[in-house]
Design an enzyme around this catalytic site. Sequence first.
Site, PDB file in Angstrom:
ATOM      1  N   HIS A 307       7.153   7.222   0.884  1.00  0.00           N
ATOM      2  CA  HIS A 307       6.883   5.815   0.575  1.00  0.00           C
ATOM      3  C   HIS A 307       5.380   5.656   0.305  1.00  0.00           C
ATOM      4  O   HIS A 307       4.544   6.072   1.103  1.00  0.00           O
ATOM      5  CB  HIS A 307       7.322   4.903   1.722  1.00  0.00           C
ATOM      6  CG  HIS A 307       7.394   3.474   1.309  1.00  0.00           C
ATOM      7  ND1 HIS A 307       8.518   2.909   0.735  1.00  0.00           N
ATOM      8  CD2 HIS A 307       6.448   2.512   1.306  1.00  0.00           C
ATOM      9  CE1 HIS A 307       8.262   1.647   0.429  1.00  0.00           C
ATOM     10  NE2 HIS A 307       7.025   1.383   0.760  1.00  0.00           N
ATOM     11  N   HIS A 337      -0.406  -1.233  -7.948  1.00  0.00           N
ATOM     12  CA  HIS A 337      -0.296  -1.884  -6.636  1.00  0.00           C
ATOM     13  C   HIS A 337      -1.124  -1.120  -5.599  1.00  0.00           C
ATOM     14  O   HIS A 337      -1.934  -1.688  -4.872  1.00  0.00           O
ATOM     15  CB  HIS A 337       1.174  -1.928  -6.193  1.00  0.00           C
ATOM     16  CG  HIS A 337       1.350  -2.491  -4.826  1.00  0.00           C
ATOM     17  ND1 HIS A 337       1.628  -3.815  -4.591  1.00  0.00           N
ATOM     18  CD2 HIS A 337       1.247  -1.916  -3.604  1.00  0.00           C
ATOM     19  CE1 HIS A 337       1.704  -4.026  -3.291  1.00  0.00           C
ATOM     20  NE2 HIS A 337       1.476  -2.888  -2.671  1.00  0.00           N
ATOM     21  N   GLU A 338      -0.957   0.201  -5.583  1.00  0.00           N
ATOM     22  CA  GLU A 338      -1.671   1.019  -4.586  1.00  0.00           C
ATOM     23  C   GLU A 338      -3.168   1.025  -4.863  1.00  0.00           C
ATOM     24  O   GLU A 338      -3.983   0.903  -3.950  1.00  0.00           O
ATOM     25  CB  GLU A 338      -1.151   2.458  -4.607  1.00  0.00           C
ATOM     26  CG  GLU A 338       0.313   2.602  -4.190  1.00  0.00           C
ATOM     27  CD  GLU A 338       0.616   1.931  -2.863  1.00  0.00           C
ATOM     28  OE1 GLU A 338       1.706   1.341  -2.753  1.00  0.00           O
ATOM     29  OE2 GLU A 338      -0.237   1.947  -1.954  1.00  0.00           O
ATOM     30  N   HIS A 341      -5.062  -1.821  -3.438  1.00  0.00           N
ATOM     31  CA  HIS A 341      -5.497  -1.680  -2.036  1.00  0.00           C
ATOM     32  C   HIS A 341      -6.852  -0.951  -1.985  1.00  0.00           C
ATOM     33  O   HIS A 341      -7.748  -1.356  -1.243  1.00  0.00           O
ATOM     34  CB  HIS A 341      -4.462  -0.872  -1.247  1.00  0.00           C
ATOM     35  CG  HIS A 341      -3.184  -1.610  -0.948  1.00  0.00           C
ATOM     36  ND1 HIS A 341      -3.153  -2.861  -0.383  1.00  0.00           N
ATOM     37  CD2 HIS A 341      -1.887  -1.255  -1.128  1.00  0.00           C
ATOM     38  CE1 HIS A 341      -1.897  -3.254  -0.218  1.00  0.00           C
ATOM     39  NE2 HIS A 341      -1.114  -2.296  -0.669  1.00  0.00           N
ATOM     40  N   GLU A 365      -1.802  -7.273  -0.679  1.00  0.00           N
ATOM     41  CA  GLU A 365      -0.651  -6.844  -1.485  1.00  0.00           C
ATOM     42  C   GLU A 365      -0.700  -7.386  -2.905  1.00  0.00           C
ATOM     43  O   GLU A 365      -0.001  -6.905  -3.783  1.00  0.00           O
ATOM     44  CB  GLU A 365       0.650  -7.287  -0.811  1.00  0.00           C
ATOM     45  CG  GLU A 365       0.867  -6.725   0.587  1.00  0.00           C
ATOM     46  CD  GLU A 365       0.746  -5.213   0.657  1.00  0.00           C
ATOM     47  OE1 GLU A 365       0.334  -4.714   1.721  1.00  0.00           O
ATOM     48  OE2 GLU A 365       1.035  -4.531  -0.351  1.00  0.00           O
ATOM     49  N   HIS A 467      10.215  -0.395   5.662  1.00  0.00           N
ATOM     50  CA  HIS A 467       9.337  -1.241   6.465  1.00  0.00           C
ATOM     51  C   HIS A 467       9.917  -1.581   7.817  1.00  0.00           C
ATOM     52  O   HIS A 467       9.171  -1.930   8.736  1.00  0.00           O
ATOM     53  CB  HIS A 467       9.016  -2.504   5.684  1.00  0.00           C
ATOM     54  CG  HIS A 467       8.283  -2.231   4.410  1.00  0.00           C
ATOM     55  ND1 HIS A 467       8.900  -1.592   3.350  1.00  0.00           N
ATOM     56  CD2 HIS A 467       7.012  -2.455   4.028  1.00  0.00           C
ATOM     57  CE1 HIS A 467       8.018  -1.447   2.386  1.00  0.00           C
ATOM     58  NE2 HIS A 467       6.875  -1.954   2.757  1.00  0.00           N
ATOM     59  N   TYR A 477       4.507  -9.569   1.460  1.00  0.00           N
ATOM     60  CA  TYR A 477       4.921  -9.382   0.056  1.00  0.00           C
ATOM     61  C   TYR A 477       5.443 -10.692  -0.529  1.00  0.00           C
ATOM     62  O   TYR A 477       5.207 -11.012  -1.685  1.00  0.00           O
ATOM     63  CB  TYR A 477       5.990  -8.288  -0.042  1.00  0.00           C
ATOM     64  CG  TYR A 477       5.518  -6.947   0.465  1.00  0.00           C
ATOM     65  CD1 TYR A 477       5.966  -6.446   1.693  1.00  0.00           C
ATOM     66  CD2 TYR A 477       4.608  -6.189  -0.248  1.00  0.00           C
ATOM     67  CE1 TYR A 477       5.522  -5.219   2.172  1.00  0.00           C
ATOM     68  CE2 TYR A 477       4.155  -4.958   0.226  1.00  0.00           C
ATOM     69  CZ  TYR A 477       4.611  -4.484   1.435  1.00  0.00           C
ATOM     70  OH  TYR A 477       4.157  -3.267   1.921  1.00  0.00           O
TER      71      TYR A 477
HETATM   72  O1  LIG Z   1       5.967  -1.060   0.266  1.00  0.00           O
HETATM   73  C1  LIG Z   1       5.476  -1.354  -0.805  1.00  0.00           C
HETATM   74  C2  LIG Z   1       4.277  -0.574  -1.349  1.00  0.00           C
HETATM   75  C3  LIG Z   1       3.610   0.190  -0.206  1.00  0.00           C
HETATM   76  C4  LIG Z   1       2.315  -0.497   0.348  1.00  0.00           C
HETATM   77  O2  LIG Z   1       1.266  -0.316  -0.569  1.00  0.00           O
HETATM   78  O3  LIG Z   1       2.505  -1.890   0.494  1.00  0.00           O
HETATM   79  C5  LIG Z   1       1.932   0.132   1.717  1.00  0.00           C
HETATM   80  C6  LIG Z   1       3.046   0.000   2.770  1.00  0.00           C
HETATM   81  C7  LIG Z   1       2.613   0.666   4.040  1.00  0.00           C
HETATM   82  C8  LIG Z   1       2.809   2.038   4.180  1.00  0.00           C
HETATM   83  C9  LIG Z   1       2.401   2.676   5.352  1.00  0.00           C
HETATM   84  C10 LIG Z   1       1.778   1.956   6.385  1.00  0.00           C
HETATM   85  C11 LIG Z   1       1.555   0.572   6.225  1.00  0.00           C
HETATM   86  C12 LIG Z   1       1.966  -0.062   5.046  1.00  0.00           C
HETATM   87  N1  LIG Z   1       0.743  -0.584   2.199  1.00  0.00           N
HETATM   88  C13 LIG Z   1      -0.453   0.033   2.203  1.00  0.00           C
HETATM   89  O4  LIG Z   1      -0.625   1.185   1.875  1.00  0.00           O
HETATM   90  C14 LIG Z   1      -1.588  -0.800   2.702  1.00  0.00           C
HETATM   91  C15 LIG Z   1      -1.385  -2.107   3.094  1.00  0.00           C
HETATM   92  C16 LIG Z   1      -2.442  -2.895   3.550  1.00  0.00           C
HETATM   93  C17 LIG Z   1      -3.715  -2.374   3.607  1.00  0.00           C
HETATM   94  C18 LIG Z   1      -3.913  -1.054   3.230  1.00  0.00           C
HETATM   95  C19 LIG Z   1      -2.871  -0.264   2.772  1.00  0.00           C
HETATM   96  N2  LIG Z   1       5.958  -2.349  -1.583  1.00  0.00           N
HETATM   97  C20 LIG Z   1       7.070  -3.145  -1.094  1.00  0.00           C
HETATM   98  C21 LIG Z   1       7.217  -4.483  -1.825  1.00  0.00           C
HETATM   99  C22 LIG Z   1       6.946  -4.443  -3.298  1.00  0.00           C
HETATM  100  C23 LIG Z   1       5.657  -4.715  -3.772  1.00  0.00           C
HETATM  101  C24 LIG Z   1       5.406  -4.707  -5.143  1.00  0.00           C
HETATM  102  C25 LIG Z   1       6.446  -4.418  -6.045  1.00  0.00           C
HETATM  103  C26 LIG Z   1       7.755  -4.142  -5.567  1.00  0.00           C
HETATM  104  C27 LIG Z   1       7.991  -4.139  -4.168  1.00  0.00           C
HETATM  105  C28 LIG Z   1       8.386  -2.332  -1.218  1.00  0.00           C
HETATM  106  O5  LIG Z   1       8.356  -1.270  -1.855  1.00  0.00           O
HETATM  107  O6  LIG Z   1       9.373  -2.805  -0.663  1.00  0.00           O
HETATM  108 ZN   LIG Z   2       0.898  -2.649  -0.716  1.00  0.00          ZN
END
Ligand SMILES: O=C(CCC(O)(O)[C@H](Cc1ccccc1)NC(=O)c1ccccc1)N[C@@H](Cc1ccccc1)C(=O)O
Ligand SMILES: [Zn+2]
Length: 587
Positions: A307, A337-338, A341, A365, A467, A477
């Site tokens: 992920h 998206h990444e 961050h 996000e 998540h 989100y």
């Molecule tokens: O989960 C993500 C992308 C991963 C992330 O970048 O949000 C990631 C999630 C994560 C992974 C491990 C530990 C904590 C969070 N978040 C980060 O990498 C992050 C978040 C905040 C600060 C720094 C890094 N998107 C969500 C929602 C989404 C977003 C955008 C388009 C489609 C779908 C999903 O796929 O369901």
């Molecule tokens: Zn994210």
Amino acid sequence: MDVRGSQECTEVSMASWNYASDITEKHRKVKAAAQLKYAAWQKEAWESVRKWSGKWETLSDPFLRRQFKFMSILGTAALPKQDLEKYNNLVTEMSTLYSTAKICEYKNPKNCKLELEPDLTRILRSSRDYGELEHVRKMWRHQTGRRIRDHYKLFVKLANKAAKLNGFDNMGDMWLYPYESDVFRSDLAELWKQLMPLYQQLHAYVRRKLRENYGEEHVSRRGPIPAHLLGNMWAQNWGEVYDLVIPYPGKVSVDVTPQMVAQGYTPERMFELSEAFFVSLNLTRMPEEFWQHSIIEKPQGRDLVCHASAWDFCNGKDFRIKQCTDVTMNDLITVHHEMGHIEYFLKYKDLPEVFRSGANPGFHEAVGDVLALSVATPKHLHEIGLLEEVQDDPEADINFLLSMALDKITFLPFGYLMDLWRWDVFSGKTSEQDWNCAWWDLRYKLQGIKPPVQRSEYDFDPGAKYHIAGNVPYIRYFVSFVIQFQFHKALCMKAGEYDPLDPSKPLHKCDIYKSTEAGNALGDMLQMGSSKEWPEAMAALTGTRRMDASVIREYFKPLELWLTDNNEQHRESIGWETDEVLCTSEE
Ligand SMILES: O=C(CCC(O)(O)[C@H](Cc1ccccc1)NC(=O)c1ccccc1)N[C@@H](Cc1ccccc1)C(=O)O
Ligand SMILES: [Zn+2]
């Protein structure tokens, strides 16, 4: 650069990275030890701040007062050592079960090595075989949700114990702390109320198209849509069924995956493309370490957490992305998206450590997604050579808006219900024996979908989503999907790409590429980190202090009119009903 605490932070981030990118017993032990060491350090720092409690609240300097406010919340480090060790192990174990889950092939039960990325994602995107889609969805839930249900029971107890030690009633309240608003939940409910009509129109249209494709025995006229037909493991966005629902098939398709493959795109080139967009806005180039240490392709021969995630190693120079990138348009959006961050990390890296986070988690996000709104336009895709021609006619416009709605509007009820369910679990409103059926109540009520096969309390379907297994809050989100359109509108106005009075410049055609005015405005907001309350950061960029659903509705207005008219023409009933029992309460 504030050096206090960064050594411990770097150590625990590195240990977590090593485990997430190469799941071994040795890496797990090192990560567990680093987490306990970091918690001990946090507790020490917290105790030294606590001496000031009762005094710092009266400090005249708001900046200093805010730092103390943030430092007075210790988090899960408040747990006694044994509880914290148990809590950390549970979270690591649940996310590892999820990340290493494999299922057997539908047509070849001897091959049981299929993984979510890229195997199951590709099947769900491309297969139109009703039985195969049902198999993939069901077996994934057996291998993930079912196997972590018991872990989750103990996790909830320990999470709530930690929340109470921080002065909260339960973990759900502690998760909402960064939004600094005691009317936040009702604000969210209001946003959903404003957006539901548009979702229901889209749902009715997609249901008709899927009925035409799979037949009335699979997709009924007035009932919920079977979840496994929507192109995504969690039915959280429906972009992958675009080819089945496209309103005007004759037009050029906005899904440029085929062109990306034909032009030999690699993950590296996708990341360079994204960086080029940020740099075109006068935002920051990725540091050298980023390219050296990031993992942008799935490594073979080892287990890892696929992920996607972005990492800040708290030393002002080491920032990384870990993503098992597939060459698809969907993943090109995720790359942005990444990288969003990382841009936030780079902009706030010189602030005091407590302020190195998003104005609120939804802001973090939204950054990358805002740029992706420009990248996804036919105009931009044409400019970067992924679309041979731009057809500027109303039908092509509707096709484009529908493809955007399949990603953005369909996501809204899912983005909202994920934590609606968890808040009720943490508060005890939903008791353990009702967990799975409460989940399906929400999935039915908000999304209008149903499970392909009846569920029971023997299942734990929420645990099939990263998540939940990985204990990552989700309302961020939903917030992001609303505010990213407010940011987009503000930036488009600064870029001269959008004018509310000029019909030739509608919001959905705006591309802010190369606009330094837009980029500087975004950068100035990112630089604030969480040093100011989020309404102030919102106002700095958009001029308003509130989340506002009217902007996303303005963006999709032409589509909403078209859908309403199209559904009327086909006498489609809006909404859904069923007398089926989607979930039975016996184990
Ligand atoms: O989960 C993500 C992308 C991963 C992330 O970048 O949000 C990631 C999630 C994560 C992974 C491990 C530990 C904590 C969070 N978040 C980060 O990498 C992050 C978040 C905040 C600060 C720094 C890094 N998107 C969500 C929602 C989404 C977003 C955008 C388009 C489609 C779908 C999903 O796929 O369901
Ligand atoms: Zn994210």
